[in-house]
Scaffold this motif. Structure first.
Motif, mmCIF file in Angstrom:
data_model
loop_
_atom_site.group_PDB
_atom_site.id
_atom_site.type_symbol
_atom_site.label_atom_id
_atom_site.label_comp_id
_atom_site.label_asym_id
_atom_site.label_seq_id
_atom_site.Cartn_x
_atom_site.Cartn_y
_atom_site.Cartn_z
ATOM 1 N N ARG A 150 0.703 -1.208 -0.178
ATOM 2 C CA ARG A 150 -0.130 -0.287 0.475
ATOM 3 C C ARG A 150 0.747 1.103 -0.139
ATOM 4 O O ARG A 150 0.089 2.193 -0.203
ATOM 5 C CB ARG A 150 -0.584 0.001 1.314
ATOM 6 N N LEU A 151 1.684 1.563 0.323
ATOM 7 C CA LEU A 151 2.611 2.308 0.066
ATOM 8 C C LEU A 151 2.759 3.142 -0.803
ATOM 9 O O LEU A 151 3.148 2.302 -1.879
ATOM 10 C CB LEU A 151 4.486 2.587 0.601
ATOM 11 N N ARG A 152 2.360 4.329 -1.146
ATOM 12 C CA ARG A 152 2.180 5.380 -2.392
ATOM 13 C C ARG A 152 4.022 6.374 -2.324
ATOM 14 O O ARG A 152 3.971 6.396 -3.183
ATOM 15 C CB ARG A 152 0.825 6.130 -2.308
ATOM 16 N N THR A 153 4.481 6.950 -0.864
ATOM 17 C CA THR A 153 5.033 8.068 -1.505
ATOM 18 C C THR A 153 6.153 7.441 -0.013
ATOM 19 O O THR A 153 5.518 6.820 0.967
ATOM 20 C CB THR A 153 4.415 8.846 -0.561
ATOM 21 N N LEU A 154 7.127 7.372 -0.500
ATOM 22 C CA LEU A 154 8.270 7.156 0.817
ATOM 23 C C LEU A 154 9.562 8.028 0.484
ATOM 24 O O LEU A 154 9.713 8.577 -1.163
ATOM 25 C CB LEU A 154 8.951 6.062 0.469
#
Length: 310
Positions: A150-154
């Motif tokens: 689910r990670l969209r921004t790193l």
């Protein structure tokens, strides 16, 4: 220099949690309508208080907390738990956490390159609902390749991002990742990543959803620009930033000589060492692209520096 704490995060206002607050404290905002800042120490040389997050989850309904900011944790001693272990220990009380800023530590508390870290891999595993992760600081920072659905921004804010972290990001499977931002920094502060380390990112194979890419604050910005010029991932980007570093006319020349960039909505070239002619050329070549050329540096400077180092 980062001199002010966050007052807004991911579209939400910030509320600093009062360590003296008890269960059921009146007057607190709704748990899901603010980004909560929790500071594990009040003074930079204090020891970490591992019960701080216990008090937070007792006072605030953790099941409704979606945005969390971890602030100052002082100096890590060998007998102290790391901020990672303190946070993952209460992960079951934060089942809907969507955004985490790990290290809202400002200049008054500690220089960015003196912020001591550990292995952050457990954060990815402990919070499967996470959609955004920001990490500030690089000293001692470690990461292993992960898969996160689910990670969209790193984002990594650092004056020297370890090459091992860059390689771990490049080897991770992040199918939903839309935005990746790496402040690579300088070798003087541990920023030893190479262009070869970035190759899997630039291929885009493990990042099918990537639309915004920042490879910034680097002392090898010209070499990065040259690699980006022919990188497959660029064709599907909407935003590309190569700012904050030591980019010169050479890097921009390589960029403009490569694949088309006219599809971009934004191109970041701030804090670059460009001549007037090159600045005018890039604007003329990309008339429909919003280009950030702010904070331009003297191209004749014999000692170019990145925007964020120590």
């Amino acid at each position: 220099m980062i001199s002010e704490h966050l007052t807004e995060y991911d579209g939400l206002p910030v509320t600093v949690f009062d360590p003296k607050a008890g269960p059921g404290t009146a007057g607190l905002p709704a748990p899901d309508e603010t980004a909560w800042t929790v500071r594990l120490v009040e003074d930079w040389d204090d020891s970490i208080d591992p019960e701080f997050l216990d008090r937070f989850t007792a006072a605030v309904d953790g099941t409704r907390v979606t945005h969390l900011i971890i602030g100052n944790w002082g100096n890590l001693g060998k007998d102290d738990p790391t901020p990672v272990s303190v946070l993952t220990a209460v992960a079951d009380r934060l089942p809907n956490l969507r955004a985490l800023f790990f290290g809202d530590i400002v200049l008054e508390e500690q220089e960015i390159s003196w912020i001591e870290h550990s292995d952050i891999t457990p954060l990815f595993n402990a919070f499967p609902t996470l959609e955004r992760l920001d990490v500030r600081g690089g000293q001692g920072l470690e990461m292993k390749p992960v898969r996160h659905e689910r990670l969209r921004t790193l984002r990594f804010e650092s004056g020297g991002l370890p090459g091992g972290v860059v390689r771990a990001v490049a080897a991770s499977d992040l199918p939903a990742l839309d935005r990746l931002e790496l402040w690579l920094g300088t070798s003087n502060y541990g920023g030893d990543a190479t262009v070869e380390d970035l190759a899997p990112i630039l291929s885009g194979e493990r990042l099918p959803s990537l639309r915004c890419l920042g490879l910034e604050d680097s002392e090898i910005e010209d070499e990065i620009a040259t690699a980006v010029a022919g990188a497959p991932v660029v064709a599907r980007l909407e935003s590309l930033s190569l700012g904050m570093g030591t980019l010169t006319d050479r890097g921009v020349e390589a960029l403009l000589s490569g694949q088309p960039l006219t599809h971009l909505a934004f191109l970041g070239l701030n804090h670059a060492y460009l001549t007037k002619e090159t600045r005018e050329r890039v604007q003329a070549a990309l008339p429909g692209v919003r280009i950030d050329l702010s904070d331009g540096q003297d191209p004749a400077d014999d000692w170019p520096y990145v925007a964020v180092a120590e």
